[in-house]
Write a protein that holds these residues in place. Structure first.
Motif, PDB file in Angstrom:
ATOM      1  N   ALA A 136     -11.491  42.133  -6.637  1.00  0.00           N
ATOM      2  CA  ALA A 136     -11.477  42.198  -8.097  1.00  0.00           C
ATOM      3  C   ALA A 136     -10.818  40.938  -8.629  1.00  0.00           C
ATOM      4  O   ALA A 136      -9.919  40.372  -8.000  1.00  0.00           O
ATOM      5  N   GLU A 137     -11.275  40.509  -9.803  1.00  0.00           N
ATOM      6  CA  GLU A 137     -10.703  39.333 -10.458  1.00  0.00           C
ATOM      7  C   GLU A 137     -10.313  39.698 -11.882  1.00  0.00           C
ATOM      8  O   GLU A 137     -10.947  40.556 -12.519  1.00  0.00           O
ATOM      9  N   THR A 176      -2.046  35.535  -4.528  1.00  0.00           N
ATOM     10  CA  THR A 176      -0.864  34.759  -4.895  1.00  0.00           C
ATOM     11  C   THR A 176      -1.098  33.933  -6.149  1.00  0.00           C
ATOM     12  O   THR A 176      -0.143  33.399  -6.724  1.00  0.00           O
ATOM     13  N   ASP A 177      -2.360  33.829  -6.581  1.00  0.00           N
ATOM     14  CA  ASP A 177      -2.652  33.122  -7.834  1.00  0.00           C
ATOM     15  C   ASP A 177      -2.505  34.026  -9.050  1.00  0.00           C
ATOM     16  O   ASP A 177      -2.678  33.580 -10.185  1.00  0.00           O
ATOM     17  N   GLY A 178      -2.211  35.316  -8.830  1.00  0.00           N
ATOM     18  CA  GLY A 178      -2.019  36.253  -9.925  1.00  0.00           C
ATOM     19  C   GLY A 178      -3.289  36.751 -10.566  1.00  0.00           C
ATOM     20  O   GLY A 178      -3.242  37.526 -11.519  1.00  0.00           O
ATOM     21  N   ALA A 179      -4.451  36.347 -10.040  1.00  0.00           N
ATOM     22  CA  ALA A 179      -5.710  36.684 -10.710  1.00  0.00           C
ATOM     23  C   ALA A 179      -6.685  37.433  -9.817  1.00  0.00           C
ATOM     24  O   ALA A 179      -7.823  37.671 -10.235  1.00  0.00           O
ATOM     25  N   ARG A 180      -6.255  37.835  -8.611  1.00  0.00           N
ATOM     26  CA  ARG A 180      -7.194  38.449  -7.683  1.00  0.00           C
ATOM     27  C   ARG A 180      -6.547  39.660  -7.009  1.00  0.00           C
ATOM     28  O   ARG A 180      -5.329  39.780  -6.914  1.00  0.00           O
ATOM     29  N   MET A 181      -7.419  40.543  -6.480  1.00  0.00           N
ATOM     30  CA  MET A 181      -7.015  41.686  -5.685  1.00  0.00           C
ATOM     31  C   MET A 181      -8.014  41.855  -4.560  1.00  0.00           C
ATOM     32  O   MET A 181      -9.207  41.617  -4.730  1.00  0.00           O
ATOM     33  N   LEU A 182      -7.528  42.234  -3.391  1.00  0.00           N
ATOM     34  CA  LEU A 182      -8.404  42.570  -2.264  1.00  0.00           C
ATOM     35  C   LEU A 182      -7.970  43.902  -1.691  1.00  0.00           C
ATOM     36  O   LEU A 182      -6.773  44.132  -1.460  1.00  0.00           O
ATOM     37  N   THR A 221     -12.587  41.080 -14.800  1.00  0.00           N
ATOM     38  CA  THR A 221     -13.785  40.274 -15.033  1.00  0.00           C
ATOM     39  C   THR A 221     -14.802  40.365 -13.920  1.00  0.00           C
ATOM     40  O   THR A 221     -15.968  40.015 -14.132  1.00  0.00           O
ATOM     41  N   ALA A 222     -14.406  40.802 -12.733  1.00  0.00           N
ATOM     42  CA  ALA A 222     -15.339  40.913 -11.614  1.00  0.00           C
ATOM     43  C   ALA A 222     -14.837  41.980 -10.655  1.00  0.00           C
ATOM     44  O   ALA A 222     -13.631  42.130 -10.446  1.00  0.00           O
ATOM     45  N   HIS A 223     -15.789  42.721 -10.097  1.00  0.00           N
ATOM     46  CA  HIS A 223     -15.450  43.782  -9.155  1.00  0.00           C
ATOM     47  C   HIS A 223     -16.640  43.932  -8.214  1.00  0.00           C
ATOM     48  O   HIS A 223     -17.747  44.260  -8.639  1.00  0.00           O
ATOM     49  N   ARG A 224     -16.437  43.660  -6.928  1.00  0.00           N
ATOM     50  CA  ARG A 224     -17.551  43.661  -5.977  1.00  0.00           C
ATOM     51  C   ARG A 224     -17.054  44.089  -4.598  1.00  0.00           C
ATOM     52  O   ARG A 224     -15.851  44.113  -4.337  1.00  0.00           O
ATOM     53  N   PHE A 225     -18.001  44.407  -3.734  1.00  0.00           N
ATOM     54  CA  PHE A 225     -17.641  44.779  -2.373  1.00  0.00           C
ATOM     55  C   PHE A 225     -18.727  44.320  -1.406  1.00  0.00           C
ATOM     56  O   PHE A 225     -19.877  44.089  -1.786  1.00  0.00           O
ATOM     57  N   ARG A 226     -18.327  44.169  -0.144  1.00  0.00           N
ATOM     58  CA  ARG A 226     -19.256  43.960   0.962  1.00  0.00           C
ATOM     59  C   ARG A 226     -18.838  44.858   2.114  1.00  0.00           C
ATOM     60  O   ARG A 226     -17.651  45.117   2.314  1.00  0.00           O
ATOM     61  N   ARG A 227     -19.829  45.287   2.888  1.00  0.00           N
ATOM     62  CA  ARG A 227     -19.555  46.133   4.051  1.00  0.00           C
ATOM     63  C   ARG A 227     -19.645  45.303   5.332  1.00  0.00           C
ATOM     64  O   ARG A 227     -20.527  44.453   5.477  1.00  0.00           O
TER      65      ARG A 227
END
Length: 240
Positions: A136-137, A176-182, A221-227
């Protein structure tokens, strides 16, 4: 000390000495090239001593799309990774590129572990059939946006009256850039995740107010996934 392959093909998601996680994606084009690249990675690492600079583990995952590989590595801190880049990375990558020319390295991001659900001793030796990498962003919602959103997701998961079958664990990381999640999410199978996405709510959840709050979060602003299928996890010393 040489690199060894863990008998359970997964990183130790509960270890407390991880300061930084590096996550990256390679595009290789075909399932045959995926397997050849994984074999080349294993050969390049097995022929060299483990880089004793603070690298704790290195895992490779094989995309169900027949194209991508996801790399997940655990480090003591950012300085350890930078020393690896300076001293050890180039010769390994050169050997891999010689074996499988044309690899596209399309992204590298830095995260810190934050919160997890479903890990621990009970699930430590469970072999996942599928790893779903959720990204996610965020933009314009403040430096704590990713942290707040993860807290909402975990609240939605733990209050969901019909949690999806097949979910093993979820390990959430903050960029660590404050703008992303995994989220490194383990599932029993690819099919179990497909079925979970067919649930009536947003994403894998039920139609609850908590999941609605997750979906409507400002600044997402963005939310995606891959398997991915689990591949080798390399660690120093004796296999575990």
């Amino acid at each position: 000390m040489k690199a060894v392959v863990r008998t359970v093909p997964r990183p130790d998601l509960d270890r407390t000495d991880v300061g930084v996680v590096k996550a990256s994606t390679w595009r290789v084009g075909t399932p045959e090239r995926q397997r050849a690249t994984v074999d080349a990675i294993a050969a390049a690492w097995a022929s060299r001593d483990w880089p004793a600079v603070g690298l704790l583990s290195y895992s490779v995952h094989i995309g169900t799309d027949g194209d991508t590989l996801f790399h997940y590595s655990q480090w003591t801190d950012e300085a350890a990774y930078q020393e690896f880049v300076r001293t050890f990375r180039d010769d390994r990558n050169a050997e891999i590129d010689a074996a499988v020319p044309g690899i596209q390295r399309v992204g590298l991001h830095t995260y810190a572990p934050y919160r997890s659900l479903g890990t621990g001793a009970a699930g430590r030796d469970v072999v996942p059939g599928c790893v779903v990498v959720v990204e996610a962003e965020f933009d314009g919602a403040g430096p704590d946006a990713a942290r707040t959103w993860v807290d909402l997701v975990l609240d939605a998961l733990t209050t969901d009256p019909a949690a999806p079958a097949g979910g093993i664990s979820g390990s959430f990381h903050l960029g660590t850039d404050g703008a992303r999640m995994l989220n490194y999410a383990e599932w029993t199978s690819e099919e179990a995740h497909v079925e979970a996405l067919a649930s009536p709510g947003a994403g894998i959840g039920s139609a609850t107010p908590q999941w609605a709050e997750v979906a409507a979060f400002p600044g997402l602003t963005a939310h995606r996934f891959r398997r991915y299928l689990p591949g080798p996890t390399l660690t120093p010393g004796s296999p575990r």
